[in-house]
Design an enzyme around this catalytic site. Structure first.
Site, PDB file in Angstrom:
ATOM      1  N   TYR A  79     110.766  22.375   3.998  1.00  0.00           N
ATOM      2  CA  TYR A  79     109.544  23.014   4.525  1.00  0.00           C
ATOM      3  C   TYR A  79     108.806  22.059   5.451  1.00  0.00           C
ATOM      4  O   TYR A  79     108.342  22.428   6.527  1.00  0.00           O
ATOM      5  CB  TYR A  79     108.638  23.406   3.349  1.00  0.00           C
ATOM      6  CG  TYR A  79     107.412  24.184   3.767  1.00  0.00           C
ATOM      7  CD1 TYR A  79     107.406  25.575   3.711  1.00  0.00           C
ATOM      8  CD2 TYR A  79     106.259  23.534   4.208  1.00  0.00           C
ATOM      9  CE1 TYR A  79     106.285  26.295   4.100  1.00  0.00           C
ATOM     10  CE2 TYR A  79     105.141  24.243   4.601  1.00  0.00           C
ATOM     11  CZ  TYR A  79     105.162  25.627   4.542  1.00  0.00           C
ATOM     12  OH  TYR A  79     104.061  26.332   4.933  1.00  0.00           O
ATOM     13  N   PHE A 131     102.915  38.663  32.189  1.00  0.00           N
ATOM     14  CA  PHE A 131     103.900  39.330  31.348  1.00  0.00           C
ATOM     15  C   PHE A 131     103.108  40.136  30.323  1.00  0.00           C
ATOM     16  O   PHE A 131     101.973  39.793  30.014  1.00  0.00           O
ATOM     17  CB  PHE A 131     104.860  38.320  30.679  1.00  0.00           C
ATOM     18  CG  PHE A 131     105.941  39.038  29.924  1.00  0.00           C
ATOM     19  CD1 PHE A 131     106.914  39.745  30.614  1.00  0.00           C
ATOM     20  CD2 PHE A 131     105.956  39.082  28.539  1.00  0.00           C
ATOM     21  CE1 PHE A 131     107.888  40.476  29.930  1.00  0.00           C
ATOM     22  CE2 PHE A 131     106.930  39.810  27.856  1.00  0.00           C
ATOM     23  CZ  PHE A 131     107.891  40.503  28.554  1.00  0.00           C
ATOM     24  N   THR A 132     103.712  41.210  29.799  1.00  0.00           N
ATOM     25  CA  THR A 132     102.967  42.136  28.922  1.00  0.00           C
ATOM     26  C   THR A 132     102.271  41.413  27.764  1.00  0.00           C
ATOM     27  O   THR A 132     101.063  41.605  27.534  1.00  0.00           O
ATOM     28  CB  THR A 132     103.913  43.210  28.341  1.00  0.00           C
ATOM     29  OG1 THR A 132     105.030  42.545  27.741  1.00  0.00           O
ATOM     30  CG2 THR A 132     104.409  44.162  29.410  1.00  0.00           C
ATOM     31  N   ASP A 222     105.162  28.835  31.809  1.00  0.00           N
ATOM     32  CA  ASP A 222     105.958  29.687  30.927  1.00  0.00           C
ATOM     33  C   ASP A 222     107.415  29.513  31.328  1.00  0.00           C
ATOM     34  O   ASP A 222     107.853  29.991  32.372  1.00  0.00           O
ATOM     35  CB  ASP A 222     105.511  31.152  31.067  1.00  0.00           C
ATOM     36  CG  ASP A 222     106.334  32.110  30.196  1.00  0.00           C
ATOM     37  OD1 ASP A 222     107.461  31.747  29.796  1.00  0.00           O
ATOM     38  OD2 ASP A 222     105.858  33.231  29.935  1.00  0.00           O
ATOM     39  N   LYS A 265     115.595  33.541  25.669  1.00  0.00           N
ATOM     40  CA  LYS A 265     116.265  33.777  26.955  1.00  0.00           C
ATOM     41  C   LYS A 265     117.130  32.573  27.335  1.00  0.00           C
ATOM     42  O   LYS A 265     118.278  32.493  26.934  1.00  0.00           O
ATOM     43  CB  LYS A 265     115.231  34.125  28.017  1.00  0.00           C
ATOM     44  CG  LYS A 265     114.566  35.489  27.738  1.00  0.00           C
ATOM     45  CD  LYS A 265     113.464  35.792  28.708  1.00  0.00           C
ATOM     46  CE  LYS A 265     112.757  37.092  28.399  1.00  0.00           C
ATOM     47  NZ  LYS A 265     113.428  38.291  28.892  1.00  0.00           N
ATOM     48  N   ARG A 388     109.845  49.525  33.041  1.00  0.00           N
ATOM     49  CA  ARG A 388     108.892  48.484  33.422  1.00  0.00           C
ATOM     50  C   ARG A 388     108.020  49.072  34.524  1.00  0.00           C
ATOM     51  O   ARG A 388     108.218  48.841  35.693  1.00  0.00           O
ATOM     52  CB  ARG A 388     109.606  47.212  33.907  1.00  0.00           C
ATOM     53  CG  ARG A 388     110.380  46.476  32.838  1.00  0.00           C
ATOM     54  CD  ARG A 388     109.579  45.538  31.945  1.00  0.00           C
ATOM     55  NE  ARG A 388     108.775  46.116  30.877  1.00  0.00           N
ATOM     56  CZ  ARG A 388     108.436  45.477  29.770  1.00  0.00           C
ATOM     57  NH1 ARG A 388     108.837  44.256  29.555  1.00  0.00           N
ATOM     58  NH2 ARG A 388     107.677  46.032  28.859  1.00  0.00           N
ATOM     59  N   PHE A 454     104.125  50.871  25.245  1.00  0.00           N
ATOM     60  CA  PHE A 454     105.538  51.105  25.569  1.00  0.00           C
ATOM     61  C   PHE A 454     106.465  50.871  24.385  1.00  0.00           C
ATOM     62  O   PHE A 454     107.558  51.417  24.333  1.00  0.00           O
ATOM     63  CB  PHE A 454     105.973  50.233  26.763  1.00  0.00           C
ATOM     64  CG  PHE A 454     105.929  48.748  26.512  1.00  0.00           C
ATOM     65  CD1 PHE A 454     104.772  48.024  26.759  1.00  0.00           C
ATOM     66  CD2 PHE A 454     107.047  48.079  26.040  1.00  0.00           C
ATOM     67  CE1 PHE A 454     104.738  46.649  26.527  1.00  0.00           C
ATOM     68  CE2 PHE A 454     107.026  46.703  25.814  1.00  0.00           C
ATOM     69  CZ  PHE A 454     105.859  45.993  26.050  1.00  0.00           C
TER      70      PHE A 454
HETATM   71  N1  F0G Z   1     107.015  35.186  28.704  1.00  0.00           N
HETATM   72  C1  F0G Z   1     108.004  35.775  29.400  1.00  0.00           C
HETATM   73  C2  F0G Z   1     108.196  35.404  30.835  1.00  0.00           C
HETATM   74  C3  F0G Z   1     108.836  36.705  28.794  1.00  0.00           C
HETATM   75  O1  F0G Z   1     109.798  37.279  29.506  1.00  0.00           O
HETATM   76  C4  F0G Z   1     108.635  37.027  27.433  1.00  0.00           C
HETATM   77  C5  F0G Z   1     109.469  38.012  26.766  1.00  0.00           C
HETATM   78  C6  F0G Z   1     107.595  36.391  26.739  1.00  0.00           C
HETATM   79  C7  F0G Z   1     106.807  35.478  27.413  1.00  0.00           C
HETATM   80  C8  F0G Z   1     107.330  36.691  25.306  1.00  0.00           C
HETATM   81  O2  F0G Z   1     108.320  36.108  24.524  1.00  0.00           O
HETATM   82  O3  F0G Z   1     109.432  38.052  23.404  1.00  0.00           O
HETATM   83  O4  F0G Z   1     109.779  35.712  22.594  1.00  0.00           O
HETATM   84  O5  F0G Z   1     107.617  36.838  22.262  1.00  0.00           O
HETATM   85  N2  F0G Z   1     110.233  38.799  27.347  1.00  0.00           N
HETATM   86  C9  F0G Z   1     111.099  39.790  26.721  1.00  0.00           C
HETATM   87  C10 F0G Z   1     111.717  40.710  27.749  1.00  0.00           C
HETATM   88  C11 F0G Z   1     110.467  40.543  25.617  1.00  0.00           C
HETATM   89  O6  F0G Z   1     112.338  41.697  27.330  1.00  0.00           O
HETATM   90  O7  F0G Z   1     111.651  40.447  28.938  1.00  0.00           O
HETATM   91  P1  F0G Z   1     108.810  36.720  23.127  1.00  0.00           P
END
Ligand code: F0G
Length: 481
Positions: A79, A131-132, A222, A265, A388, A454
């Site tokens: 842990y 990003f979302t 990022d 990724k 998207r 979404f």
């Molecule tokens: N920043 C970027 C540029 C991303 O593409 C994502 C996630 C995140 C942050 C958030 O990371 O999912 O590990 O919490 N992108 C995914 C996509 C969800 O489908 O493009 P996460």
């Protein structure tokens, strides 16, 4: 790696062998119709058993290497003080050059902690594009996201090689307008996801840093798609063609104050982290890690994934690994351009993006053309893409629809997962759909969640276009495809 054939044609070559596979199946069109209807015309609601090729995302769906899998077997589950963490910290030091590391369960968790500590109500956060999850966390902390891209970023038929650049003049104007003390930090997203995985140049990153430093603003990077951005710099920016991916990464990192990523990724694992060389920032973030994620040496990640991430970080600096998705995306985009299908150009880092506004010009944004296109692609091919566009935007405070700049159906290329014949199949079905695009109608919400709608939103077709589309498909291909 790109290989030139004897007829002059260039193709992306897989620089790996497939040694473990997952079975997939192509269920008949009537079953797909049922699945998408039950899923509320939202591709997020589909189950793997009903999907032939899953191109929803490249997040957490990449093929891991043999060395990553092997590393998982020797993880230390302690842990606190877990040895796997120290392997990760050492890989981060070597590959990115950062001393302090905070592991988190995935990218948005890093965004949550950064927002909690650095975004104050009333703050503005300039960035090349949102990003979302980034936008959701920064807004929940009371901040406003300010996207300061150049106009070209939204041109889906562009030849601009660095559409992910932040506009330096707009950055200076924003500092003047809001005051540096109201700016939490400036955020640069490597290969800006929502505009088609578009990179920024080294020159732009350094210029942004210069303006930021002059105004005592720090830079947050990022790096979820860091190896792809480095790969594009190598391919596209003058002076970098002979530099290694590792050298380009080091050069980028030399101007970064806080780095975070979704490890799902570029590093091909499920996890994430925040890293910095600034002890003060680290100490501000650290107390919150056990509150929201887990103890300092696992941060909510499985220790197996921590081991695999340490390996994945080093492996992503191999040019063939860094370019594995990008070269497939380029091939895919090129094949669609041959048929005049509207796709985002130049090809980006994570996916082929079909421009739904141009593919379905008869649908207004209020009928969600990108969502309709994603549903139609699934019905006619069994391929899962992701909307998207406007569905991926949430309503404003007054409940008004916020129309997205772009309406894209994203067909992601998970790294090292799909082959050339898979790509050719998708190209063929997209061609078919393009010829029959008049049959595709719009969608409306029937269940609409208040945030990140979404993910769980349910929609319904306007009219019964889906059945007509399937009938025409069956006439041509029979009912078993
Ligand atoms: N920043 C970027 C540029 C991303 O593409 C994502 C996630 C995140 C942050 C958030 O990371 O999912 O590990 O919490 N992108 C995914 C996509 C969800 O489908 O493009 P996460």
């Amino acid at each position: 790696m790109i290989v030139r054939l004897s007829n002059g044609k260039e193709i992306p070559m897989e620089m790996h062998k497939v040694r473990i596979v997952q079975k997939t199946s192509l269920v008949p069109i009537d079953q797909r119709l049922k699945a998408i209807e039950e899923g509320g015309y939202n591709t997020f609601s589909l189950r793997t058993r009903d999907i032939f090729l899953d191109m929803l995302t490249d997040s957490g769906t990449n093929a891991m290497s043999d060395n990553q899998l092997a590393a998982m077997m020797v993880s230390d589950d302690a842990y606190a003080g877990c040895e796997s963490f120290y392997k990760l910290a050492s890989a981060i030091k070597d590959v990115l050059g950062f001393e302090y590391v905070l592991p988190v369960h995935q990218g948005r968790a890093a965004e949550h902690l950064i927002a909690k500590v650095f975004v104050k109500p009333g703050d503005v956060i300039p960035m090349n594009y949102h990003f979302t999850t980034t936008k959701a966390h920064f807004e929940l902390a009371g901040g406003t996201v300010l996207e300061i891209y150049r106009d070209e970023a939204l041109n889906t038929k562009s030849t601009d090689l660095f559409k992910g650049n932040l506009d330096p003049q707009k950055f200076k104007d924003a500092i003047k307008k809001y005051g540096a003390d109201k700016i939490s930090f400036v955020r640069m997203e490597a290969t800006a996801n929502l505009i088609g995985g578009q990179p920024f140049s080294m020159e732009n990153l350094k210029e942004v840093k210069k303006i930021a430093s002059e105004n005592k603003i720090f830079l947050v990077y990022d790096g979820s798609l860091i190896s792809e951005n480095a790969y594009f710099i190598k391919q596209r920016e003058k002076g970098y063609e002979n530099k290694s991916i590792q050298e380009i990464i080091w050069e980028m990192m030399s101007v970064v104050d806080i780095f975070y990523l979704s490890g799902r990724k570029s590093t091909c694992v499920r996890g994430g982290f925040i890293a910095t060389n600034n002890k003060e920032y680290y100490e501000l973030l650290k107390p919150w890690l056990p509150v929201y994620e887990g103890f300092l040496t696992y941060g909510g990640m499985s220790t197996k994934e921590i081991e695999a991430m340490a390996v994945g970080l080093r492996e992503m600096t191999d040019t063939n690994v860094a370019g594995s998705a990008a070269e497939f995306v380029k091939y895919f985009v090129g094949r669609l351009i041959e048929s005049k299908i509207p796709v985002v150009t130049p090809a980006g880092g994570l996916a082929c993006h079909v421009d739904a506004k141009l593919f379905l010009p008869h649908l207004p944004q209020s009928q969600y053309p990108a969502g309709a296109l994603a549903a139609a692609i699934y019905i006619t091919s069994g391929v899962r893409s992701m909307e998207r566009g406007t569905i991926s935007m949430d309503r404003d405070e007054d409940g008004n629809e916020v129309y997205s700049d772009l309406e894209l159906a994203r067909l992601a290329i998970p790294r090292r997962v799909y082959t050339m014949s898979h790509i050719e199949y998708v190209v063929d079905r997209l061609n078919w759909l393009y010829k029959h695009r008049d049959l595709v109608g719009g969608l409306k919400f029937v269940e609409e969640p208040p945030v990140l709608r979404f993910f769980f939103g349910k929609l319904a077709p306007l009219g019964n276009w889906e059945t007509k589309l399937a009938d025409v498909f069956k006439k041509e291909f029979g009912a078993s495809y």
